[in-house]
Scaffold this motif. Structure first.
Motif, PDB file in Angstrom:
ATOM      1  N   ALA A 125      18.070   2.376  -1.266  1.00  0.00           N
ATOM      2  CA  ALA A 125      16.731   2.408  -1.215  1.00  0.00           C
ATOM      3  C   ALA A 125      15.982   3.055  -0.197  1.00  0.00           C
ATOM      4  O   ALA A 125      16.491   2.874   0.835  1.00  0.00           O
ATOM      5  CB  ALA A 125      16.067   0.957  -1.502  1.00  0.00           C
ATOM      6  N   TYR A 126      14.844   3.997  -0.454  1.00  0.00           N
ATOM      7  CA  TYR A 126      14.178   4.762   0.619  1.00  0.00           C
ATOM      8  C   TYR A 126      12.778   4.653   0.342  1.00  0.00           C
ATOM      9  O   TYR A 126      12.189   4.408  -0.801  1.00  0.00           O
ATOM     10  CB  TYR A 126      14.890   6.108   0.588  1.00  0.00           C
ATOM     11  CG  TYR A 126      16.290   6.383   0.816  1.00  0.00           C
ATOM     12  CD1 TYR A 126      16.605   6.680   2.120  1.00  0.00           C
ATOM     13  CD2 TYR A 126      17.206   6.352  -0.199  1.00  0.00           C
ATOM     14  CE1 TYR A 126      17.923   6.838   2.312  1.00  0.00           C
ATOM     15  CE2 TYR A 126      18.493   6.554   0.077  1.00  0.00           C
ATOM     16  CZ  TYR A 126      18.830   6.661   1.177  1.00  0.00           C
ATOM     17  OH  TYR A 126      20.179   7.200   1.713  1.00  0.00           O
ATOM     18  N   VAL A 127      12.143   4.771   1.596  1.00  0.00           N
ATOM     19  CA  VAL A 127      10.643   4.821   1.517  1.00  0.00           C
ATOM     20  C   VAL A 127      10.055   6.260   1.852  1.00  0.00           C
ATOM     21  O   VAL A 127      10.640   6.433   3.159  1.00  0.00           O
ATOM     22  CB  VAL A 127      10.043   3.939   2.117  1.00  0.00           C
ATOM     23  CG1 VAL A 127       8.223   3.842   1.876  1.00  0.00           C
ATOM     24  CG2 VAL A 127      10.417   2.338   1.645  1.00  0.00           C
ATOM     25  N   LEU A 128       9.489   7.069   1.281  1.00  0.00           N
ATOM     26  CA  LEU A 128       9.092   8.292   1.751  1.00  0.00           C
ATOM     27  C   LEU A 128       7.852   7.993   2.553  1.00  0.00           C
ATOM     28  O   LEU A 128       6.612   7.586   2.290  1.00  0.00           O
ATOM     29  CB  LEU A 128       8.510   9.152   0.588  1.00  0.00           C
ATOM     30  CG  LEU A 128       9.730   9.666  -0.233  1.00  0.00           C
ATOM     31  CD1 LEU A 128       9.158  10.413  -1.638  1.00  0.00           C
ATOM     32  CD2 LEU A 128      10.839  10.294   0.434  1.00  0.00           C
ATOM     33  N   ASP A 129       7.643   8.613   3.914  1.00  0.00           N
ATOM     34  CA  ASP A 129       6.596   8.467   4.661  1.00  0.00           C
ATOM     35  C   ASP A 129       5.578   9.848   4.201  1.00  0.00           C
ATOM     36  O   ASP A 129       6.152  10.522   3.528  1.00  0.00           O
ATOM     37  CB  ASP A 129       6.753   8.511   6.146  1.00  0.00           C
ATOM     38  CG  ASP A 129       7.218   9.737   6.676  1.00  0.00           C
ATOM     39  OD1 ASP A 129       7.190  11.008   5.902  1.00  0.00           O
ATOM     40  OD2 ASP A 129       7.480  10.116   7.970  1.00  0.00           O
ATOM     41  N   PRO A 130       4.452   9.727   4.851  1.00  0.00           N
ATOM     42  CA  PRO A 130       3.478  11.002   4.082  1.00  0.00           C
ATOM     43  C   PRO A 130       4.051  12.448   4.090  1.00  0.00           C
ATOM     44  O   PRO A 130       3.926  12.974   3.279  1.00  0.00           O
ATOM     45  CB  PRO A 130       2.321  10.721   4.871  1.00  0.00           C
ATOM     46  CG  PRO A 130       2.154   9.419   5.399  1.00  0.00           C
ATOM     47  CD  PRO A 130       3.739   9.021   5.624  1.00  0.00           C
ATOM     48  N   ALA A 134      10.609   5.128  -2.978  1.00  0.00           N
ATOM     49  CA  ALA A 134       9.247   4.625  -2.945  1.00  0.00           C
ATOM     50  C   ALA A 134       8.360   5.307  -2.271  1.00  0.00           C
ATOM     51  O   ALA A 134       8.731   5.959  -1.227  1.00  0.00           O
ATOM     52  CB  ALA A 134       9.138   3.028  -2.479  1.00  0.00           C
ATOM     53  N   SER A 135       7.028   5.460  -2.883  1.00  0.00           N
ATOM     54  CA  SER A 135       6.121   6.303  -2.229  1.00  0.00           C
ATOM     55  C   SER A 135       5.330   5.179  -1.582  1.00  0.00           C
ATOM     56  O   SER A 135       5.095   3.961  -1.909  1.00  0.00           O
ATOM     57  CB  SER A 135       5.588   7.058  -2.999  1.00  0.00           C
ATOM     58  OG  SER A 135       4.943   6.334  -4.109  1.00  0.00           O
ATOM     59  N   VAL A 136       4.305   5.805  -0.910  1.00  0.00           N
ATOM     60  CA  VAL A 136       3.564   4.982   0.068  1.00  0.00           C
ATOM     61  C   VAL A 136       1.986   5.400  -0.448  1.00  0.00           C
ATOM     62  O   VAL A 136       1.646   6.583  -0.388  1.00  0.00           O
ATOM     63  CB  VAL A 136       3.461   4.894   1.490  1.00  0.00           C
ATOM     64  CG1 VAL A 136       2.217   4.054   2.337  1.00  0.00           C
ATOM     65  CG2 VAL A 136       4.852   4.671   2.183  1.00  0.00           C
ATOM     66  N   PRO A 137       0.953   4.552  -0.904  1.00  0.00           N
ATOM     67  CA  PRO A 137      -0.313   5.059  -1.313  1.00  0.00           C
ATOM     68  C   PRO A 137      -1.144   5.816  -0.093  1.00  0.00           C
ATOM     69  O   PRO A 137      -0.910   5.529   1.001  1.00  0.00           O
ATOM     70  CB  PRO A 137      -1.170   3.670  -1.518  1.00  0.00           C
ATOM     71  CG  PRO A 137      -0.070   2.752  -1.960  1.00  0.00           C
ATOM     72  CD  PRO A 137       1.032   3.299  -1.217  1.00  0.00           C
ATOM     73  N   VAL A 138      -1.820   6.734  -0.620  1.00  0.00           N
ATOM     74  CA  VAL A 138      -2.598   7.393   0.511  1.00  0.00           C
ATOM     75  C   VAL A 138      -3.383   6.424   1.253  1.00  0.00           C
ATOM     76  O   VAL A 138      -4.157   5.423   0.764  1.00  0.00           O
ATOM     77  CB  VAL A 138      -3.310   8.552  -0.104  1.00  0.00           C
ATOM     78  CG1 VAL A 138      -4.196   9.430   0.802  1.00  0.00           C
ATOM     79  CG2 VAL A 138      -2.549   9.578  -1.050  1.00  0.00           C
ATOM     80  N   ASN A 139      -3.701   6.746   2.690  1.00  0.00           N
ATOM     81  CA  ASN A 139      -4.417   5.880   3.638  1.00  0.00           C
ATOM     82  C   ASN A 139      -4.101   4.582   3.951  1.00  0.00           C
ATOM     83  O   ASN A 139      -4.772   3.716   4.417  1.00  0.00           O
ATOM     84  CB  ASN A 139      -6.048   6.139   3.194  1.00  0.00           C
ATOM     85  CG  ASN A 139      -6.471   7.420   2.738  1.00  0.00           C
ATOM     86  OD1 ASN A 139      -5.938   8.045   3.684  1.00  0.00           O
ATOM     87  ND2 ASN A 139      -7.285   7.596   2.095  1.00  0.00           N
ATOM     88  N   LEU A 140      -2.901   4.176   3.427  1.00  0.00           N
ATOM     89  CA  LEU A 140      -2.315   2.746   3.747  1.00  0.00           C
ATOM     90  C   LEU A 140      -1.231   2.967   4.997  1.00  0.00           C
ATOM     91  O   LEU A 140      -0.417   3.941   4.714  1.00  0.00           O
ATOM     92  CB  LEU A 140      -1.672   2.148   2.472  1.00  0.00           C
ATOM     93  CG  LEU A 140      -2.809   1.516   1.652  1.00  0.00           C
ATOM     94  CD1 LEU A 140      -2.018   0.793   0.350  1.00  0.00           C
ATOM     95  CD2 LEU A 140      -3.382   0.525   2.387  1.00  0.00           C
ATOM     96  N   VAL A 179       2.164   2.794   6.448  1.00  0.00           N
ATOM     97  CA  VAL A 179       3.427   2.996   6.035  1.00  0.00           C
ATOM     98  C   VAL A 179       4.108   1.407   6.244  1.00  0.00           C
ATOM     99  O   VAL A 179       4.826   0.919   5.331  1.00  0.00           O
ATOM    100  CB  VAL A 179       4.542   3.928   6.475  1.00  0.00           C
ATOM    101  CG1 VAL A 179       5.731   3.905   6.189  1.00  0.00           C
ATOM    102  CG2 VAL A 179       3.938   5.255   6.095  1.00  0.00           C
ATOM    103  N   ASP A 180       3.997   1.160   7.421  1.00  0.00           N
ATOM    104  CA  ASP A 180       4.683  -0.378   7.845  1.00  0.00           C
ATOM    105  C   ASP A 180       4.372  -1.366   7.068  1.00  0.00           C
ATOM    106  O   ASP A 180       4.801  -2.206   6.627  1.00  0.00           O
ATOM    107  CB  ASP A 180       4.569  -0.694   9.535  1.00  0.00           C
ATOM    108  CG  ASP A 180       5.218   0.464  10.187  1.00  0.00           C
ATOM    109  OD1 ASP A 180       6.232   1.194   9.740  1.00  0.00           O
ATOM    110  OD2 ASP A 180       5.032   0.565  11.668  1.00  0.00           O
TER     111      ASP A 180
END
Length: 593
Positions: free
Chosen positions: A233-238, A204-210, A212-213
């Motif tokens: 499952a993984y989440v990519l930080d910026p 999963a990616s995180v929208p820009v300027n949002l 992460v947590d």
């Protein structure tokens, strides 16, 4: 009373049951010994039964006293409440004495309109890892009853995963998504490309300027609620997002989207990118609950279609003890069937169930091979299109998978072998080897590579059941790329070392993943006397008078901290050759120690 064993349809022996909902199937490994894994599973199952108001089962018997080799497995049926049945059996795996052992628990509990069934199997082959499989199924009775589209993730799966330290090849299988930083991107890419991986990997990616947590808690965790045991499952930080997308230009994920990476990722193939579905941010935010169902669809399908690992496929069908015979003094309402006849009928029934289960496994294997053949045909077509669209490269055509050079300069004397000679060698050779035994026997196909190591380290890899043929094929890919690099390097046309060659592989040459090509060991390893000595590997006297040289450069031919490595010395600028000094399990370092 006989019964089924997954993968045959559960409930086949229960009259009146209708078709099942989409089942839940989890298949993972654990580093725990077989007995510890079974004890832990029994403890969690008993705890769940107690919470549900059922009787706790008595301790299971770990061994079968007096059981002779080849005797049928021990089995028992326990009634723990109204319509609550627990079947337990254990015994040797099929394949004869010494093949391994298994323990199984099957729990049946009442559902509002039918029966729920939970089957837990622990199987361990001799010398192999412990496999754990958890299956949950629901069957409805009567007509006009709406069957749910899929069985929910059992709570037992969520509790067992962290306690077992469950793994899927190189990857740890967590019950919840984990945030990845830039420093961990290499490990994540290794997991995606590892041939041992069976489960899908959701990134999963995180929208820009949002934050992460915030995104993880409000969106990603609910989105992945149906994935425990079915996917990692993984989440990519910026920072990780940037590094990840630069490394995987054909498999990117960004902008709040989520991508499911199926097994056997090929980072170099643009065509392969279309195989791994993307769930866009807009669709996620439109209906989070529906998006979670969509995200779980492919992992559910893969869990149902994939062939079982050999130890689990060798578990026999469940044998439930027959009901107790009534005392002889009690008048029988009907003639009693002879025990020998009953035993024969039971044996026939079990043989038929086993045949159905084996046939289903054969179908799964056939479908998997067909999908792989289609993928290889697609990749070969893509490679031929690239080859046809370019001219000659430095006076020669490099070889891709299954391709032969079309032109080559001639050389004479003791210089490097020509590409034309290479083509003659490859044209009569089979495909990639499936074992290291075959790989070592075919090293003559790489005229500029010399293996100086101990063959026993490489041959030992064939005995590891979890490796399959993936390690040998990946090692072959690395040797092929090293040969092509050496051919260019001795002519001064490589443009750098092997790492740079992998990062900027000329079109048409065999591409080896850059992340799996490592220039050298860390300063810690180099300064540690014992660890450095392990990497002082044999070379000819003409290369070093001590006949030993430090080989820090290596290829990752398997994922994980202890997976195989191939160590080599690049001496193309000197003797015009590359010396492979070691193929085997990961040598000692800060992680393996």
């Amino acid at each position: 009373m006989t019964s089924d064993r997954s993968p045959s349809p559960a409930g086949a022996d229960l009259p009146g049951l209708r078709g099942p909902a989409t089942p839940y199937r989890m298949t993972v490994t654990t580093a725990l010994p077989h007995a510890e894994a079974v004890a832990l599973a029994d403890e969690q199952l008993a705890s769940w039964l107690k919470q549900e108001g059922c009787e706790e089962p008595p301790p299971a018997v770990g061994t079968v006293p007096g059981t002779a080799v080849g005797a049928p497995p021990a089995a028992e049926r326990l009634r723990l409440g109204e319509r609550v049945l627990l079947d337990r059996d254990l015994g040797p795996l099929r394949g004869g004495p010494g093949a391994g052992r298994y323990d199984r628990r099957r729990l049946r509990t009442p559902a509002p309109h039918g029966t729920r069934q939970l089957t837990l199997t622990v199987a361990t082959a001799v010398g192999g890892p412990t496999w754990v499989r958890l299956e949950a199924e629901t069957h409805n009775t009567g007509s006009g009853v709406r069957t749910p589209c899929r069985v929910p993730v059992p709570e037992l799966a969520r509790t067992l995963l962290p306690l077992l330290d469950a793994a899927d090849g190189p990857a740890a299988v967590h019950p919840a998504p984990r945030v990845v930083t830039a420093d961990e991107v290499d490990d994540l890419i290794d997991e995606l490309c590892d041939p041992e991986r069976r489960l899908p990997t959701v990134v999963a990616s995180v929208p820009v300027n949002l934050p992460v947590d915030h995104w993880v808690e409000e969106v990603v965790r609910p989105l992945c609620r149906q994935l425990p045991g079915l996917a990692t499952a993984y989440v990519l930080d910026p920072g990780a997002r940037t590094a990840f997308n630069v490394a995987l230009e054909y498999h990117t994920v960004y902008g709040g989207a989520v991508r499911t990476y199926l097994p056997e990722v090929d980072p170099a193939s643009r065509q392969d990118g279309s195989r791994h579905p993307v769930l866009a941010r807009g669709r996620i935010e439109q209906d989070l609950r529906r998006a979670a169902g969509l995200l779980a669809r492919e992992p559910r399908r893969l869990a149902a279609d994939q062939p079982l690992p050999p130890p689990l496929a060798a578990v026999p069908v469940l044998r439930v003890p027959p009901p107790p015979v009534r005392p002889a003094a009690e008048p029988a309402a009907e003639p009693v069937t002879e025990p020998a006849v009953l035993a024969h009928e039971e044996q026939q029934d079990r043989a038929e169930q086993q045949a159905r289960a084996d046939e289903l496994e054969r179908v799964r294997h056939t479908l998997r091979l067909e999908r792989r053949d289609r993928s290889q045909t697609r990749d070969g077509h893509e490679g031929r299109l690239r080859t046809g669209s370019r001219g000659a490269l430095s006076g020669r055509h490099c070889t891709g998978p299954g391709l032969v050079p079309t032109a080559a300069p001639t050389t004479s004397g003791t210089g490097p072998t020509t590409a034309g000679h290479r083509a003659d060698q490859l044209s009569g050779c089979p495909g990639k080897p499936d074992t290291f035994t075959e790989l070592l026997s075919r090293l003559g196909e790489f005229p500029l590579l010399t293996f100086t190591g101990d063959q026993k380290n490489a041959l030992a890899l064939d005995g590891l059941q979890c490796a399959g043929a993936g390690w040998a094929r990946l090692a072959w890919d690395g040797l092929t790329a090293l040969q092509e690099y050496a051919e260019a390097a001795v002519r001064g046309a490589a443009g750098g070392d092997f790492k740079q060659w992998c990062e900027h592989t000329p079109e048409g040459c065999h591409r080896f993943p850059p992340r799996k090509a490592v220039r050298g060991e860390s300063r810690t390893v180099f300064s540690h006397t014992k660890w450095k000595r392990e990497r002082m590997l044999p070379v000819p006297e003409g290369v070093d008078s001590s006949r030993r040289a430090f080989m820090g450069a290596h290829l990752r031919i398997g994922g994980g901290r202890t997976a195989p490595r191939l160590h080599y010395l690049d001496d193309c600028s000197g003797s015009g050759r590359i010396y492979v000094g070691y193929i085997g399990l990961h040598l000692t370092n800060t992680r393996t120690n």
